[in-house]
Scaffold this active site. Structure first.
Site, PDB file in Angstrom:
ATOM      1  N   TYR A 171       0.800  -1.029   0.033  1.00  0.00           N
ATOM      2  CA  TYR A 171       0.006  -0.186   0.008  1.00  0.00           C
ATOM      3  C   TYR A 171       0.801   1.117  -0.006  1.00  0.00           C
ATOM      4  CZ  TYR A 171      -5.004  -0.287  -0.247  1.00  0.00           C
ATOM      5  OH  TYR A 171      -6.247  -0.263  -0.752  1.00  0.00           O
TER       6      TYR A 171
ATOM      7  N   GLU B 134      -0.233   4.731  -0.765  1.00  0.00           N
ATOM      8  CA  GLU B 134      -1.090   5.993  -0.990  1.00  0.00           C
ATOM      9  C   GLU B 134      -0.082   7.181  -1.020  1.00  0.00           C
ATOM     10  OE1 GLU B 134      -4.465   6.057   1.437  1.00  0.00           O
ATOM     11  OE2 GLU B 134      -5.495   4.878   0.126  1.00  0.00           O
TER      12      GLU B 134
ATOM     13  N   ASP C 116      -4.989  13.822 -25.638  1.00  0.00           N
ATOM     14  CA  ASP C 116      -5.226  12.312 -25.040  1.00  0.00           C
ATOM     15  C   ASP C 116      -4.424  11.420 -26.227  1.00  0.00           C
ATOM     16  OD1 ASP C 116      -5.784   9.812 -24.489  1.00  0.00           O
ATOM     17  OD2 ASP C 116      -8.194  10.003 -24.458  1.00  0.00           O
TER      18      ASP C 116
ATOM     19  N   THR D  35      -2.026   5.804 -22.295  1.00  0.00           N
ATOM     20  CA  THR D  35      -2.159   4.592 -21.868  1.00  0.00           C
ATOM     21  C   THR D  35      -0.715   3.983 -21.973  1.00  0.00           C
ATOM     22  OG1 THR D  35      -2.590   3.333 -23.928  1.00  0.00           O
ATOM     23  CG2 THR D  35      -4.513   3.925 -22.490  1.00  0.00           C
TER      24      THR D  35
ATOM     25  N   LYS E 212      -0.731   0.307 -25.223  1.00  0.00           N
ATOM     26  CA  LYS E 212      -1.191   0.227 -26.621  1.00  0.00           C
ATOM     27  C   LYS E 212       0.562   0.057 -27.391  1.00  0.00           C
ATOM     28  CE  LYS E 212      -5.606   2.085 -25.564  1.00  0.00           C
ATOM     29  NZ  LYS E 212      -6.621   2.916 -25.913  1.00  0.00           N
TER      30      LYS E 212
ATOM     31  N   ARG F   5      -0.615  -2.763 -18.708  1.00  0.00           N
ATOM     32  CA  ARG F   5      -2.058  -2.196 -18.811  1.00  0.00           C
ATOM     33  C   ARG F   5      -2.244  -1.078 -17.841  1.00  0.00           C
ATOM     34  NH1 ARG F   5      -6.247  -2.928 -21.772  1.00  0.00           N
ATOM     35  NH2 ARG F   5      -5.018  -4.610 -22.546  1.00  0.00           N
TER      36      ARG F   5
END
Ligand SMILES: *Cc1c(COP(=O)(O)O)cnc(C)c1O
Length: 421
Positions: free
Chosen positions: A61, A63, A207, A233, A236, A242
């Protein structure tokens, strides 16, 4: 270079402990290895990226951001995120990078949250002309929470109509202009969008989820010098895990970081962040620049071959890794072409073309892309043959077995995940 297929980290262990799930992984690998993947948004990650994805960093974790976490014990994973950030900034010449977005959609949600209030106006490319779901579709948060004015491509050239973009911007005074698309084969003139954004005092968001890999390899011009915020992303053409990421100016760094966490997301996926660092490192190598040039040469060879078969390339061709193909000349709807190609061992997707008379479930077109086949080692000659195989499969469903035999022969030479690459 061994003959053993690569099954991911500790596949043997998974097979012993959970044969049922292991079989799903094997079957998917066999599916991929048994056909040709022309889905424009997919690629094959390297074994090194898969190794980072399969690591114990998934347990942590974290954060917050490196050096400012809300959990103890983050000093090691901090190094992974710092590496990913430094490499992203160096690779793209960006002032700031946020590598935590779980996906391209989350990256866009965070970018909008950083720049807009609900109800604000933004300009973005219309979905039926190649825009993405997160650019204002009514079934998506973007269309529900913002007042989205769509722009499109010209009917004659099938290219973005920059005059229309300027007129709409002057009329609607948007707070944000979004450029970038999911099914647009040509280069986007980011300098023109910058000029329009400056004229109306709007932020410019690029984008570039699809072409970011080509920009990383220097094969097409980058959006980074022009846009205030760049979302993308990593899975791709970039060939990473991913996930999503955001680049922005120093001025917007704190706003973007606060929008990703705590506004949109909780804890980052540290194994994915580590895998993004690996992918950015791979994209800095000279071989990757060669790969991206070959991806485009392959897409052009494929588009030309299809065009010669009477399957017209929208806008007359491509400058990128993908082509949009108008099937009206052969009289087969996109949905049927998708099915016939699948029967012949070729995976691609139906896609609406600009001003498509058919609905999205049927379509008059298909979208094809070359990131996967190029990673497998195919070249323009192979893509020329693939073009005639796609045309044959679409026209003559009775010949599917013969097409499949040629597909199998091509795959015997160019197998993904057969050796380390
Ligand atoms: C693929 C894509 C996205 C979304 O990426 P996901 O990871 O599927 O959420 C966003 N914008 C554009 C233009 C895309 O092509």
């Amino acid at each position: 270079m061994g003959a053993e297929p690569y099954y991911g980290p500790d596949f043997g262990l998974l097979r012993r402990q959970d044969p049922e799930l292991a079989q799903v992984l094997l079957d998917e690998l066999e599916r991929v290895r048994g056909g040709i993947q022309l889905i424009a948004s997919e690629n094959f990650t390297s074994p090194a990226v898969l190794a980072a994805l399969g690591s114990t960093l998934t347990n942590k974790y974290a954060e917050g951001y490196p050096g400012r976490r809300y959990y103890g014990g983050c000093e090691v994973v901090d190094r992974a995120e710092r590496l990913a950030i430094e490499r992203a900034c160096r690779l793209f010449g960006a002032e700031h990078a946020n590598v935590q977005p779980h996906s391209g959609a989350s990256a866009n949600l965070a970018a909008y949250a950083a720049l807009l209030q609900p109800g604000d106006t933004m300009l973005a490319m219309a979905l039926p002309h190649g825009g993405h779901l997160t650019h204002g579709s009514k079934v998506n948060f973007s269309g529900r929470w913002f007042d989205v004015v769509p722009y499109g491509v010209r009917r004659d050239s099938e290219l973005i109509d920059y005059d229309e973009v300027r007129d709409l911007a002057l009329r609607h005074q948007p707070k944000l202009i979004v450029c970038g698309a999911t099914a647009y084969p040509r280069l986007i003139d980011f300098a023109a969008f910058r000029g329009i954004a400056d004229d109306v005092g709007a932020w410019l968001l690029a984008d570039v989820a699809h072409p970011i890999g080509l920009m990383a390899g220097g094969a097409i011009p980058s959006a980074v010098p022009y846009a205030d915020v760049v979302t993308f992303t990593t899975h791709k053409a970039l060939r990473g895990p991913r996930g999503g990421a955001i680049l922005c100016t120093r001025e917007l760094a704190a706003r973007i970081d606060r929008a990703v966490f705590p506004f949109v997301q909780g804890g980052p996926l540290m194994h994915v962040v580590a895998a993004k660092a690996v992918a950015f490192g791979e994209a800095m190598r000279p071989e990757f620049a060669g790969y991206t040039r070959k991806v485009i040469a392959n897409a052009q060879a494929l588009a030309e071959a299809l065009d010669a078969e009477g399957m017209r390339a929208v806008s007359g061709g491509t400058d990128t890794h993908l082509a949009l193909i108008d099937l009206r000349g052969v009289g087969v709807p996109g949905v049927e072409a998708e099915r016939r190609c699948a029967a012949a061992g070729i995976t691609l997707n139906r896609n609406v073309i600009p001003y498509d008379p058919e609905p999205a479930a049927v379509t008059s077109g298909i979208r094809v892309g070359t990131p996967c086949v190029t990673t497998q080692g195919m070249g323009p000659e192979d893509l020329k043959e693939l073009g005639s195989l796609v045309a044959r499969a679409v026209r003559d469903p009775g010949g599917a077995e013969e097409v499949r035999a040629r597909v199998t022969a091509l795959l015997a030479i160019h197998q993904p995940y057969l050796s380390e690459f």
